[in-house]
Design a protein around this motif. Structure first.
Motif, PDB file in Angstrom:
ATOM      1  N   ALA A 276      13.522  34.165  29.817  1.00 11.28           N
ATOM      2  CA  ALA A 276      12.244  34.836  30.003  1.00 11.28           C
ATOM      3  C   ALA A 276      11.800  34.694  31.451  1.00 11.28           C
ATOM      4  O   ALA A 276      11.873  33.598  32.030  1.00 11.28           O
ATOM      5  CB  ALA A 276      11.185  34.237  29.079  1.00 11.28           C
ATOM      6  N   LEU A 277      11.350  35.789  32.040  1.00  6.41           N
ATOM      7  CA  LEU A 277      10.774  35.780  33.382  1.00  6.41           C
ATOM      8  C   LEU A 277       9.275  36.005  33.259  1.00  6.41           C
ATOM      9  O   LEU A 277       8.832  36.963  32.609  1.00  6.41           O
ATOM     10  CB  LEU A 277      11.398  36.871  34.258  1.00  6.41           C
ATOM     11  CG  LEU A 277      10.979  36.896  35.737  1.00  6.41           C
ATOM     12  CD1 LEU A 277      12.101  37.460  36.612  1.00  6.41           C
ATOM     13  CD2 LEU A 277       9.697  37.716  35.967  1.00  6.41           C
ATOM     14  N   ILE A 278       8.498  35.142  33.885  1.00  2.00           N
ATOM     15  CA  ILE A 278       7.039  35.193  33.800  1.00  2.00           C
ATOM     16  C   ILE A 278       6.469  35.234  35.200  1.00  2.00           C
ATOM     17  O   ILE A 278       6.715  34.332  36.012  1.00  2.00           O
ATOM     18  CB  ILE A 278       6.492  33.958  33.057  1.00  2.00           C
ATOM     19  CG1 ILE A 278       7.120  33.847  31.666  1.00  2.00           C
ATOM     20  CG2 ILE A 278       4.966  34.017  32.961  1.00  2.00           C
ATOM     21  CD1 ILE A 278       7.098  32.457  31.103  1.00  2.00           C
ATOM     22  N   THR A 279       5.704  36.269  35.518  1.00  2.16           N
ATOM     23  CA  THR A 279       5.025  36.321  36.805  1.00  2.16           C
ATOM     24  C   THR A 279       3.639  35.692  36.666  1.00  2.16           C
ATOM     25  O   THR A 279       3.056  35.643  35.582  1.00  2.16           O
ATOM     26  CB  THR A 279       4.896  37.763  37.332  1.00  2.16           C
ATOM     27  OG1 THR A 279       3.962  38.495  36.513  1.00  2.16           O
ATOM     28  CG2 THR A 279       6.245  38.464  37.343  1.00  2.16           C
ATOM     29  N   GLY A 280       3.122  35.206  37.782  1.00  2.46           N
ATOM     30  CA  GLY A 280       1.849  34.500  37.726  1.00  2.46           C
ATOM     31  C   GLY A 280       1.934  33.267  36.856  1.00  2.46           C
ATOM     32  O   GLY A 280       0.992  32.913  36.146  1.00  2.46           O
TER      33      GLY A 280
END
Length: 260
Positions: free
Chosen positions: A7-11
């Protein structure tokens, strides 16, 4: 369990972003954490390590080059993204009264174009593999127009429209896209935006914990919901806000310019 999906999560350094990281880690996902503040990301990575792979990418998504740089960093390490959470965001300024256009352009890059480009870069491979989840963190503020001159609500309305379109296009592909629309949520967002006085003025029953918002968002995308209002209160209010009969009640009158 994720079976070693990533999973890639920004912020991801605070607020909803760090809560998404915690809950997805608990589901067994490897993580790619993206934000501007490396120290915060490293602290979160140390907290969640526990045998899983966690990559840190420092990036300012208000820079037009940032999404491509993120994709290049992923490719260089052979990382495939199965779950994308577009969460990075700020409050923004007043389009007509704040005269620094660069500020508005950076805001639009962060809030809309970066989300669009990350979807453009990462979703096709999800579709090819037959599995993907995308949560675009929108807002109840994107569900009804307000005469406040701000860009925040319109930017979130764009994410709702984008998510609905993508959800339709990807139907049956194994990729689900959801615009998660929280209402007032306990994070540091309001302090950073200078909105503490506003927060104190609102009753406690209007506020939800970040853990609840994220848990509901993760559940909603699994159920294939293209738009989801987090919090029972906001799910109850949303049909009223969308009704032509009651919509006008949510519109505040315009205000004079500051220089008058």
């Amino acid at each position: 369990m994720s079976h070693n999906k990533t999973a890639l999560i920004t912020g991801a350094s605070a607020g909803l972003g760090s809560e998404f990281a915690r809950q997805l880690a608990a589901q067994g996902y490897n993580l790619v954490l993206v934000a501007r503040r490396r120290e915060r990301l490293q602290a979160l990575a140390d907290e969640l390590a526990d045998g899983r792979s966690i990559e840190i990418i420092t990036a300012d998504l208000s820079r037009a080059e940032a999404p491509a740089e993120i994709a290049a960093a992923l490719a260089a390490k052979g990382i495939h993204i199965d779950y994308l959470v577009n969460n990075a965001g700020i409050a923004g300024g007043h389009l007509l009264e704040d005269r620094d256009w660069q500020q508005h352009r950076d805001f639009c890059q962060l809030m809309m174009l970066a989300v669009l480009e990350l979807c453009h870069l990462l979703i096709p491979a999800m579709r090819e593999r037959g599995f993907g989840r995308v949560i675009n963190v929108a807002s109840v503020a994107g569900r009804v127009p307000r005469a406040d001159g701000g860009l925040y609500g319109p930017s979130k309305a764009y994410l709702v429209a984008l998510s609905e379109n993508l959800s339709l296009e990807l139907k049956g592909s194994g990729v689900e896209v959801c615009a998660l629309c929280p209402g007032f949520t306990h994070t540091e967002f309001h302090a950073v935006a200078g909105l503490d006085d506003m927060k104190r003025s609102l009753p406690g029953w209007m506020w939800y914990d970040a853990g609840v918002v994220v848990r509901e968002g993760l559940r909603a995308v699994e159920k294939g919901k293209p738009v989801y209002l987090s919090g029972r209160l906001y799910r109850w209010l949303d049909p009223l806000m969308q009704s032509l009969l009651t919509r006008r009640l949510f519109r505040a009158p315009g205000r004079p310019a500051r220089n008058q």
